[in-house]
Design an enzyme around this catalytic site. Structure first.
Site, PDB file in Angstrom:
ATOM      1  N   HIS A  47       0.854  -1.181   0.000  1.00  0.00           N
ATOM      2  CA  HIS A  47       0.000   0.000   0.000  1.00  0.00           C
ATOM      3  C   HIS A  47       0.897   1.241   0.000  1.00  0.00           C
ATOM      4  CE1 HIS A  47      -3.826  -2.084   1.810  1.00  0.00           C
ATOM      5  NE2 HIS A  47      -3.361  -2.689   0.736  1.00  0.00           N
ATOM      6  N   GLU A  49       1.005   4.129   1.568  1.00  0.00           N
ATOM      7  CA  GLU A  49       1.525   4.724   2.812  1.00  0.00           C
ATOM      8  C   GLU A  49       2.532   3.811   3.512  1.00  0.00           C
ATOM      9  OE1 GLU A  49      -1.468   3.519   2.091  1.00  0.00           O
ATOM     10  OE2 GLU A  49      -2.865   3.792   3.786  1.00  0.00           O
ATOM     11  N   CYS A  77      -5.922   1.519   5.941  1.00  0.00           N
ATOM     12  CA  CYS A  77      -6.527   0.275   6.426  1.00  0.00           C
ATOM     13  C   CYS A  77      -5.896  -0.084   7.775  1.00  0.00           C
ATOM     14  CB  CYS A  77      -6.294  -0.851   5.407  1.00  0.00           C
ATOM     15  SG  CYS A  77      -4.574  -1.410   5.367  1.00  0.00           S
ATOM     16  N   CYS A  80      -2.053  -0.565   7.634  1.00  0.00           N
ATOM     17  CA  CYS A  80      -1.243   0.661   7.542  1.00  0.00           C
ATOM     18  C   CYS A  80      -1.363   1.504   8.807  1.00  0.00           C
ATOM     19  CB  CYS A  80      -1.655   1.450   6.307  1.00  0.00           C
ATOM     20  SG  CYS A  80      -1.245   0.566   4.779  1.00  0.00           S
TER      21      CYS A  80
END
Lengths: 146, 146
Positions: A47, A49, A77, A80
């Site tokens: 992802h 981030e 999410c 993260c």
């Protein structure tokens, strides 16, 4: 957030879910940028981030991003958000809210659990409509494909 | 789990928190192994099971670990549990329970949230005392250091 959005657009252009992220140090300087790389990287954890935090930490030579801000176009999410705890991020600024997949204001609400070791400041909804429209348009096009 | 424990011991020997992990495919063959690499890798997300999942997915050439089992010596945190959802792992087998940092049976209880997109089978407490003793002994030694 404009910078993060430009990385989200880049993700869409190569068929990745359009999310982009930037990590800033305590003085507001850009430490790292990233976009989703799940498909190309064969990595469901890639992802934007999380990649940006890993790159920023590499650059600083420490697993802690003390004083740093993560700017990301979509609500993080649970994975993260929990990574932000591990990296000790000072602040997270996100664009669109994510009622289905989010883990900050929705779902696991990682920072709101009793005993959470570190709670970053959270600012949600920044350039929300631009971030959300990018995602909507990406998934609309995906559904139209044969 | 013995194999995961050997990786946990290796972590301790280089000053990393002793957690080890193995990913098995649907036929029980080892796809990947890993140990914590947070300090050496300057990466707060470099938990054993997340590294092992990323390596297994690289090896399979897909971001999905369908049918795979993650064996890890400690209850996964919320980050790693949510990553198991993203990777669509079939099963997670863990050693010691982690009331402070766990995200499966404690804290965020990632798999128990309504709307969780994929719920792996969970088997906890396998070789629990061996895993827990490794961690206890590591932190005991750490506290004794000047």
């Amino acid at each position: 957030m404009d910078y993060a959005l430009s990385h989200a657009r880049e993700a869409a252009s190569v068929g990745e879910v359009p999310v982009g992220a930037v990590v800033l140090d305590a003085r507001g300087r850009v430490l790292s940028t990233a976009r989703n790389e799940v498909e190309a990287g064969h990595d469901a954890s890639a992802h934007a981030e999380l990649l940006a935090m890993r790159r920023a930490a590499q650059r600083l030579g420490t697993p802690r991003l003390l004083g740093c801000t993560v700017v990301v176009t979509l609500e993080p999410c649970a994975m993260c958000a929990a990574a932000m705890v591990h990296f000790r991020c000072e602040r997270v600024v996100f664009g669109a809210y994510d009622p289905k997949g989010g883990g900050v204001e929705h779902g696991a609400r990682v920072f709101s659990r009793p005993g959470c070791l570190h709670i970053p400041e959270v600012i949600g909804g920044v350039r929300e409509s631009a971030s959300a429209e990018l995602l909507r348009s990406f998934f609309r096009q995906l559904r139209m494909q044969p």
